[in-house]
Scaffold this motif. Sequence first.
Motif, PDB file in Angstrom:
ATOM      1  N   VAL A  38      -0.436   4.035  -2.386  1.00 47.11           N
ATOM      2  CA  VAL A  38      -1.630   4.685  -1.841  1.00 47.11           C
ATOM      3  C   VAL A  38      -1.244   5.627  -0.707  1.00 47.11           C
TER       4      VAL A  38
ATOM      5  N   GLY B  13      -5.441  -3.989   3.989  1.00 46.27           N
ATOM      6  CA  GLY B  13      -6.411  -3.197   3.244  1.00 46.27           C
ATOM      7  C   GLY B  13      -7.460  -2.584   4.153  1.00 46.27           C
ATOM      8  N   TRP B  14      -7.897  -3.341   5.168  1.00 47.65           N
ATOM      9  CA  TRP B  14      -8.883  -2.813   6.101  1.00 47.65           C
ATOM     10  C   TRP B  14      -8.257  -1.762   7.022  1.00 47.65           C
TER      11      TRP B  14
ATOM     12  N   ALA C 245      -5.692   0.139   6.472  1.00 50.02           N
ATOM     13  CA  ALA C 245      -5.328   1.350   5.747  1.00 50.02           C
ATOM     14  C   ALA C 245      -6.480   2.345   5.712  1.00 50.02           C
ATOM     15  N   GLU C 246      -7.699   1.816   5.743  1.00 55.09           N
ATOM     16  CA  GLU C 246      -8.861   2.701   5.761  1.00 55.09           C
ATOM     17  C   GLU C 246      -9.040   3.366   7.125  1.00 55.09           C
ATOM     18  N   GLN C 247      -8.492   2.757   8.179  1.00 56.89           N
ATOM     19  CA  GLN C 247      -8.627   3.319   9.530  1.00 56.89           C
ATOM     20  C   GLN C 247      -7.528   4.332   9.811  1.00 56.89           C
ATOM     21  N   ASP C 248      -6.279   3.896   9.674  1.00 60.40           N
ATOM     22  CA  ASP C 248      -5.139   4.772   9.983  1.00 60.40           C
ATOM     23  C   ASP C 248      -3.881   4.130   9.410  1.00 60.40           C
ATOM     24  N   PHE C 249      -3.219   4.827   8.488  1.00 60.77           N
ATOM     25  CA  PHE C 249      -2.026   4.267   7.862  1.00 60.77           C
ATOM     26  C   PHE C 249      -0.930   3.952   8.882  1.00 60.77           C
TER      27      PHE C 249
ATOM     28  N   PHE D 224       0.812  -1.210   0.000  1.00 63.67           N
ATOM     29  CA  PHE D 224       0.000   0.000   0.000  1.00 63.67           C
ATOM     30  C   PHE D 224       0.855   1.274   0.000  1.00 63.67           C
TER      31      PHE D 224
ATOM     32  N   GLN E 259      -2.176   9.444  -1.252  1.00 66.25           N
ATOM     33  CA  GLN E 259      -3.360   9.845  -0.493  1.00 66.25           C
ATOM     34  C   GLN E 259      -3.011  10.445   0.861  1.00 66.25           C
ATOM     35  N   ALA E 260      -2.166   9.748   1.637  1.00 65.61           N
ATOM     36  CA  ALA E 260      -1.861  10.243   2.981  1.00 65.61           C
ATOM     37  C   ALA E 260      -0.851  11.380   2.967  1.00 65.61           C
TER      38      ALA E 260
END
Length: 398
Positions: free
Chosen positions: A45, A166-167, A169-173, A42, A49-50
């Motif tokens: 991404v 993957g899950w 990453a949606e919460q906090d990198f 990731f 994104q971050a």
Amino acid sequence: MTTTAPPEPSFLRATFGGLPRPFWALWGGTLVNRLGTMVMPFTGVFLTQARGLSLAAAGLVMAVFGAGSLLSQLLAGVLADRIGRRATLAGGMVATAAALLALGYSTTLPAILASMLLLGLVVDAYRPASNALVADLVSPENRPRAFGLLFWAINLGYSIGMTAGGWLAEQDFLLLFWLDAVSCVIFAALVWRAVPETRPRGKPEAGGFGVVLRDRLMVAFTLVVLGNALVYSQTFTTLPMAMTERAGLTTGQFGTAMALNGVLIVIVQPLVSGWLGRRDAARTLATGLAIMGVGFALTAFVTSPTMLAATVAVWTAGEIVTAGIAGTILTALAPAHLRGRYAGLFGFAWSAAGMLAPLLGSVLLETAGQRALWFTVGGIGLASAAGMLALGPAIRRR
């Protein structure tokens, strides 16, 4: 008086028995580390994104990582022979943990570049030491099975880690970076506590890779490995682009078809590793390379998720056949006191392919189209298989 034949060993014993305890510490550390491998899949991404980097800046960062990775295998190979397998592996894992956290907290482009260069240098530094440890710890007849079990642990851990990553990453990198770093420290601690230093006693041979490069058989084998790596590296470089942009598949359809790779490896590979390990290594590896080449060549005709899944099944079968065999040949070619450097050259081929594969694939896809791309990739696989067959007699003599 009649005698009875000894009972056949059970499946579990035939698959997992007869390997020394330090190997299982190495295996367990590898599994934990792959379970925690969440950052690299990731990274793109995270950067875009971050951290808000442009695609061009993200590409520069990944190129810097690739440059570090090229040097990593050569440097780690020398260190494994000079300071020891255990120290190189544990030290590389601790350094990887530090580099991951540095990257996670970096917010400026210079800091990100510096962190990614360091990460490229250390993230796979464990590989030459791990290869050398297996060769040092495990008897020759059990090495194919041992390398196959490591391959299985890597795939099992990676598939679970990818799903969890993957899950998360949606919460906090930052969770990804911390979990990955912790898994590296656990791997280092397991090896340091439970794996003895196996580097042959006596004064280590000075110098770099000159002695390895003078071994013409090893150099030729490295070229075969490079061909194999160029083929396989398409799975995470050009294949996603080709299937979604040219073949018309959605990302969900592509991901579902690719999941078959991990499922087949986890289920099938332990069932066949013992049997494959008893076959001639050069012919077995050549067979696997040929199957992989055919599988990728068939990708030229993919127009649906079902067809993609069928080609994935074919080249995964080739991947399963090759699992553990290349490492077995590597240990047969390498003198005991140079196993780290031989493994470093082996790893360098994979790092080089990681940089060359996207260049080759993207240029062919853009200029010549899908069929030319996949026929070329398949041809490289078949050429590698032919080269492996040609090297077979020399490898058997060695």
